[in-house]
Design an enzyme around this catalytic site. Structure first.
Site, PDB file in Angstrom:
ATOM      1  N   ASP A 109      13.946   7.347  -4.109  1.00 49.91           N
ATOM      2  CA  ASP A 109      15.197   6.724  -4.570  1.00 49.91           C
ATOM      3  C   ASP A 109      15.040   6.138  -5.974  1.00 49.91           C
ATOM      4  OD1 ASP A 109      16.363   7.416  -2.203  1.00 49.91           O
ATOM      5  OD2 ASP A 109      16.195   5.420  -1.283  1.00 49.91           O
ATOM      6  N   GLU A 147      19.220  15.278  -5.063  1.00 42.42           N
ATOM      7  CA  GLU A 147      18.587  15.053  -6.352  1.00 42.42           C
ATOM      8  C   GLU A 147      19.247  15.873  -7.447  1.00 42.42           C
ATOM      9  OE1 GLU A 147      16.225  18.349  -4.350  1.00 42.42           O
ATOM     10  OE2 GLU A 147      17.225  16.496  -3.774  1.00 42.42           O
TER      11      GLU A 147
END
Length: 525
Positions: A398, A424
């Site tokens: 993250d 992502e």
């Protein structure tokens, strides 16, 4: 210091005026006698009368030599009678020119001691005696000296007594007279009761002033405005009332009634606060109008005082309610913006979510279609992101996504769109860039991510983060944003197949073995 009232001022002025007239009359006409001069004249008269009697007894030419015993005895009795019967005479004597005393009465040597010459004073009188035109002696009389204290002697002077009497009696008499005169001259006493009654039934306070701002008439509504309003008596300046004057400008010429009289025009809308800031505080609206005679001269002013305290309290309450409503609306708007942010932004990165990105992208595509401007779309994917999660955990994954998103935001222009398209994956839409500019722009993004995002994750020193970028340009052959993103995604696939950490355009040549089959996946909002 409190200023004396008009009654006291007028009384003192009249007393002073009468005293001045008395002083002037005495100065020019000597209407009040001088007691010392009177006493001196009286004593000289007694001495002269006595000298006449002595001269009668001594009728020969040689008085000193020929005076008989009978004459001596008669002269002695005469002098003794004068000393005994005349008040204030202490001694008397007849002295010849050679200083020899012929006859005396009383202790003349004691009372006449130290007196020389023929000059008389207040206590010693000398009268020359002559016979046949020749000076042969003199009559000497000694009087009782006045031992009264100088202050008491001065207070007994007729002029002083007169002035003291005028001051005391005049203050009483003139005070009563002026009070009576003021009662007859009181403007309020000549106003008919029906006129005063008409003023009293008015809801607003009314004050009638003369040309100098002094009170002539007040009505009941004015007198109940303040506990001290009853002190607004006739003849007192309205500006000098403490409960009014303390809340007015320091310069009396700027007061509403003074301005109305000076400018000869109504002066309205002056707000005056009285009673401090507590529950007894009041707000008065003051309106003033000049009173003129037929010739146009200002004779006074009419001032009205309207209590608008309740209206101002209502306005204050309304303002408070409006402020509370405004604050509530601001809070609602803030919450709406927060809801909008939650609905359109990715919570992890702050980027546009997929739905918001496609909606905003549609507006940019329509603008590019109408104006013929170029528009570039880039699809970006973090390389080997699964290995970052597997090696360092999802929290570091993250953080890597956040650092990449931060770099995209920092590099984007105000007109660019930055959205998180997948886990992502990011989509960047840049209007105004042609093919060559888009390649340079995408390469700059890739290099910045490679150089700065890895060090930005401070939790894992030495972490290396790279990204692959696919770019395509909007063209009329495309029908919507989904197709443009799909072609950018195909260019991204080519960049990954070519080794990752690089930029590929959809129009770049692709080896046959590396060609990806056309995607028929429909992107859903």
């Amino acid at each position: 210091m409190k200023r004396p009232g008009p009654l006291l001022q007028m009384t003192l002025a009249l007393v002073g005026l009468c005293g001045t007239l008395v002083l002037l009359a005495d100065l020019f006409f000597a209407v009040l006698p001088d007691r010392d001069a009177q006493a001196m004249r009286l004593r000289k008269s007694i001495g002269e009368a006595m000298a006449v009697q002595v001269a009668t007894l001594l009728h020969t030419d040689d008085q000193a030599a020929l005076m008989s015993a009978a004459q001596h005895s008669a002269l002695q009795r005469t002098l003794q009678g004068v000393v005994a019967r005349t008040e204030g005479v202490r001694s008397a004597a007849v002295r010849r020119s050679d200083a020899q005393v012929l006859v005396q009465a009383g202790d003349h040597a004691t009372h006449w001691r130290g007196v020389n010459g023929d000059a008389s004073d207040a206590d010693h009188v000398v009268v020359p005696l002559s016979a046949g035109g020749v000076r042969w002696g003199r009559l000497e009389m000694a009087f009782q000296a006045d031992n009264t204290h100088p202050v008491l002697r001065w207070l007994r002077q007729p002029l002083v007594v007169m002035m003291l009497f005028m001051s005391a009696a005049g203050a009483l008499v003139f005070g009563l007279y002026v009070r009576r005169a003021l009662q007859h001259l009181d403007p309020a006493s000549v106003i008919p009761e029906r006129v005063q009654g008409a003023f009293d039934v008015m809801a607003e306070g009314v004050v009638v002033l003369d040309a100098k701002g002094r009170v002539l008439l007040t009505n009941k509504a004015f007198r109940v405005l303040h506990p001290q309003a009853l002190s607004a008596t006739t003849g007192k300046a309205l500006s000098e009332l403490p409960w009014l004057g303390d809340n007015l400008p320091a310069d009396p010429a700027t007061h509403p009634w003074a301005r109305a009289a000076a400018e000869r025009t109504p002066n309205a809308g002056h707000l005056l606060e009285i009673g401090g800031t507590g529950p007894d505080a009041r707000r008065l609206m003051v309106n003033c109008a000049p009173i003129t005679d037929p010739g146009g001269s200002v004779r006074g002013c009419l001032a009205t005082f309207t209590d608008v305290s309740e209206l101002h309290r209502a306005n204050d309450a309304l303002r408070d309610a409006m402020s509370a409503l405004t604050a509530s609306n601001d809070e609602v708007q803030r919450q709406n913006l927060e809801l909008e942010r939650l609905a359109t932004r990715d919570p992890l990165t702050g980027c546009l979510n997929r739905r918001a990105l496609l909606e905003a992208m549609g507006a940019l595509l329509e603008e590019a279609r109408q104006q013929g401007k170029p528009l570039a779309c880039a699809m970006l994917d973090i390389d080997h992101f699964k290995s970052v999660n597997d090696t360092h955990g999802h929290a570091i994954g993250d953080r890597a996504i956040q650092e990449v998103a931060k770099k995209l935001h920092d590099s984007a222009r105000s007109c660019d769109l930055v959205g998180r398209y997948g886990g992502e994956e990011f989509v960047i839409v840049a209007p105004g860039l042609d093919r060559h500019g888009a390649r340079i722009w995408a390469e700059r993004l890739r290099r910045a991510i490679e150089q700065e995002c890895g060090p930005g994750v401070r939790e894992v020193p030495g972490l290396r983060i790279t990204a692959s970028v696919g770019v395509d340009m909007w063209s009329a052959a495309l029908s919507n944003g989904h197709e443009l993103i799909d072609r950018a995604d195909q260019a991204l696939y080519r960049a990954k197949r070519a080794g990752r950490n690089r930029v590929k355009l959809f129009t770049d040549p692709v080896p046959a073995e590396g060609r990806k089959p056309p995607s028929d996946v429909k992107l859903a909002v």
